[in-house]
Design a protein around this motif. Structure first.
Motif, PDB file in Angstrom:
ATOM      1  N   CYS A  24      25.636  64.054  27.396  1.00  0.00           N
ATOM      2  CA  CYS A  24      25.690  64.210  28.847  1.00  0.00           C
ATOM      3  C   CYS A  24      25.701  62.851  29.525  1.00  0.00           C
ATOM      4  O   CYS A  24      25.159  61.877  29.007  1.00  0.00           O
ATOM      5  N   ARG A  27      20.713  62.568  32.740  1.00  0.00           N
ATOM      6  CA  ARG A  27      19.499  62.762  31.928  1.00  0.00           C
ATOM      7  C   ARG A  27      18.496  63.527  32.779  1.00  0.00           C
ATOM      8  O   ARG A  27      17.420  63.027  33.104  1.00  0.00           O
ATOM      9  N   CYS A  28      18.867  64.754  33.199  1.00  0.00           N
ATOM     10  CA  CYS A  28      18.016  65.486  34.142  1.00  0.00           C
ATOM     11  C   CYS A  28      16.587  65.598  33.620  1.00  0.00           C
ATOM     12  O   CYS A  28      16.364  65.890  32.443  1.00  0.00           O
ATOM     13  N   TYR A  30      14.422  67.812  33.724  1.00  0.00           N
ATOM     14  CA  TYR A  30      14.006  69.068  33.100  1.00  0.00           C
ATOM     15  C   TYR A  30      14.781  69.380  31.827  1.00  0.00           C
ATOM     16  O   TYR A  30      14.561  70.427  31.220  1.00  0.00           O
ATOM     17  N   CYS A  31      15.714  68.507  31.475  1.00  0.00           N
ATOM     18  CA  CYS A  31      16.605  68.861  30.360  1.00  0.00           C
ATOM     19  C   CYS A  31      16.560  67.867  29.214  1.00  0.00           C
ATOM     20  O   CYS A  31      16.582  68.274  28.054  1.00  0.00           O
ATOM     21  N   MET A  32      16.511  66.580  29.534  1.00  0.00           N
ATOM     22  CA  MET A  32      16.582  65.569  28.471  1.00  0.00           C
ATOM     23  C   MET A  32      15.598  64.451  28.724  1.00  0.00           C
ATOM     24  O   MET A  32      15.356  64.092  29.866  1.00  0.00           O
ATOM     25  N   GLY A  71      25.114  70.413  26.908  1.00  0.00           N
ATOM     26  CA  GLY A  71      25.588  69.104  27.347  1.00  0.00           C
ATOM     27  C   GLY A  71      26.508  69.182  28.572  1.00  0.00           C
ATOM     28  O   GLY A  71      26.563  70.197  29.236  1.00  0.00           O
ATOM     29  N   ASN A 100      27.747  69.627  35.648  1.00  0.00           N
ATOM     30  CA  ASN A 100      26.932  68.906  36.629  1.00  0.00           C
ATOM     31  C   ASN A 100      27.789  68.435  37.806  1.00  0.00           C
ATOM     32  O   ASN A 100      27.267  67.853  38.751  1.00  0.00           O
ATOM     33  N   SER A 323      20.331  71.518  26.735  1.00  0.00           N
ATOM     34  CA  SER A 323      21.590  70.829  26.414  1.00  0.00           C
ATOM     35  C   SER A 323      21.921  70.945  24.937  1.00  0.00           C
ATOM     36  O   SER A 323      23.072  70.849  24.539  1.00  0.00           O
TER      37      SER A 323
HETATM   38 FE1  SF4 Z   1      21.466  67.751  33.371  1.00  0.00          FE
HETATM   39 FE2  SF4 Z   1      23.273  69.559  32.420  1.00  0.00          FE
HETATM   40 FE3  SF4 Z   1      23.109  67.078  31.446  1.00  0.00          FE
HETATM   41 FE4  SF4 Z   1      21.134  68.770  30.953  1.00  0.00          FE
HETATM   42  S1  SF4 Z   1      23.206  68.970  30.242  1.00  0.00           S
HETATM   43  S2  SF4 Z   1      20.963  66.575  31.500  1.00  0.00           S
HETATM   44  S3  SF4 Z   1      21.118  69.932  32.882  1.00  0.00           S
HETATM   45  S4  SF4 Z   1      23.648  67.638  33.555  1.00  0.00           S
END
Ligand code: SF4
Ligand code: SAM
Length: 327
Positions: A24, A27-28, A30-32, A71, A100, A323
């Motif tokens: 990705c 690096r949101c 809540y996700c990474m 991702g 995104n 992801s």
């Molecule tokens: Fe953000 Fe989507 Fe990337 Fe996860 S996969 S970090 S939610 S943009």
């Protein structure tokens, strides 16, 4: 045409989420983790031809709807080529993309021309400085520009997905809801799920969807319904009288949708996951690369699809990053 395949609990499985990459450009929170994850080696990732072969084999068994995800799917080169390959599978009725949105202004038209039907855009803030904090990257992303570009490119109905985090972006709930008064967009508020290994977020950051609905009521009374014509998923929709758009809530932390689950997931490295949570998966890449038929593997996966997940009971970390599993 055959009827949709059913799993051991009688749920018909017609919806496949396809992760095309685990990587990705964001690096949101809540996700990474900030440093990213351990990325899959390139040779483990299914080629577009291999993904198309999976879909070609599963479609006659009842698969009708696809969602391309990751991702971040738009960072994989020539994504439109995959869309073209999936579009010609006769049984496939609907192809959507979760993104995104960063690259949508440049890609919307090309993806539409390749046969993409519609997009979901993740948008957690309308403020550039805050987007950079939540995504831990400043890539000049503007949700309204991205959604407008997708709409102009013919990728409607547009869904905007906001993960609500208390003390981080919950003061923008009303601003997002207001967008539905002027645009035919479906703004969906998602309850934060506590993914394992993320340090910044805890259960304290979860905002229950009931609270979201109460807070948007400052804009007017909400009426049920008004969502997009073809919802595949678990959102409940509401709208303000006369508004062109709608408000949706997705409540993984306060409700379970397992009884009506119609989906399975294909990870970027070719594993079929029958539940977003838990570790149940069946390897499709090995038989695919050995030129074996996939039907027995698909049937086995469905026979083992769990009845429900234990997320409501957990309410704590321990999930894998979305992801990695094609969230
Ligand atoms: Fe953000 Fe989507 Fe990337 Fe996860 S996969 S970090 S939610 S943009
Ligand atoms: N990169 C694309 C995107 O962001 O839309 C597609 C993949 S992303 C994993 C899919 C969706 O999962 C996004 O809407 C994102 O907001 C959501 N998501 C990821 N981690 C989450 C979490 N911990 N809780 C709730 N939603 C999450």
């Amino acid at each position: 045409m055959t009827d949709a395949l059913r799993d051991q609990f009688g749920r018909s499985i017609e919806y496949l989420r396809i992760s095309v990459t685990d990587r990705c450009n964001f690096r949101c929170l809540y996700c990474m983790p900030a440093e990213g994850l351990t990325w899959l080696p390139k040779h483990d990732i299914l080629s577009y031809e291999e993904i198309a072969r999976v879909v070609e084999q599963l479609a006659p068994l009842g698969l009708r709807r696809l969602r391309i995800t990751g991702g971040e799917p738009t960072i994989r080169p020539a994504l439109a080529r995959l869309v073209e390959m999936l579009r010609v599978v006769p049984e496939v009725e609907d192809i959507a993309l979760s993104t995104n949105g960063v690259r949508l202004p440049e890609l919307a038209r090309e993806l539409r021309d390749a046969g993409l039907d519609r997009v979901n855009i993740s948008a957690d803030s309308l403020r550039p400085d805050r987007i950079a904090v939540i995504a831990r990257r400043n890539l000049g992303f503007d949700p309204v520009t991205a959604a407008s570009a997708a709409e102009a490119g013919g990728l409607g109905p547009i869904k905007l997905n906001m993960v609500v985090m208390r003390g981080i972006n919950d003061d923008e709930i009303v601003d997002f809801a207001r967008l539905t008064l002027n645009h035919p967009w479906h703004v969906r508020f998602i309850e934060l799920m506590p993914v394992g290994g993320l340090r910044e977020l805890t259960a304290e950051h979860i905002v229950p969807s009931e609270e979201v609905l109460e807070r948007v009521a400052v804009l007017g009374a909400l009426e049920p319904g008004g969502g997009p014509p073809r919802g595949n998923g678990p959102a409940a929709y509401y709208h303000f009288a006369g508004a062109p758009g709608s408000i949706g809530v997705i409540t993984p932390m306060t409700h379970t949708y397992c009884g009506s689950c119609n989906r399975v997931r294909l990870t970027a490295d070719g594993r079929l996951r029958t539940c977003l949570f838990g570790d149940h998966e069946v390897d499709l890449r090995t038989p695919l690369r050995a030129d074996e038929m996939l039907e027995p593997y698909f049937r086995r996966a469905l026979a083992e699809k769990p009845k429900e997940h234990a997320l409501l009971q957990l309410r704590v970390g321990g999930l894998r990053a979305l992801s990695e599993v094609g969230g």
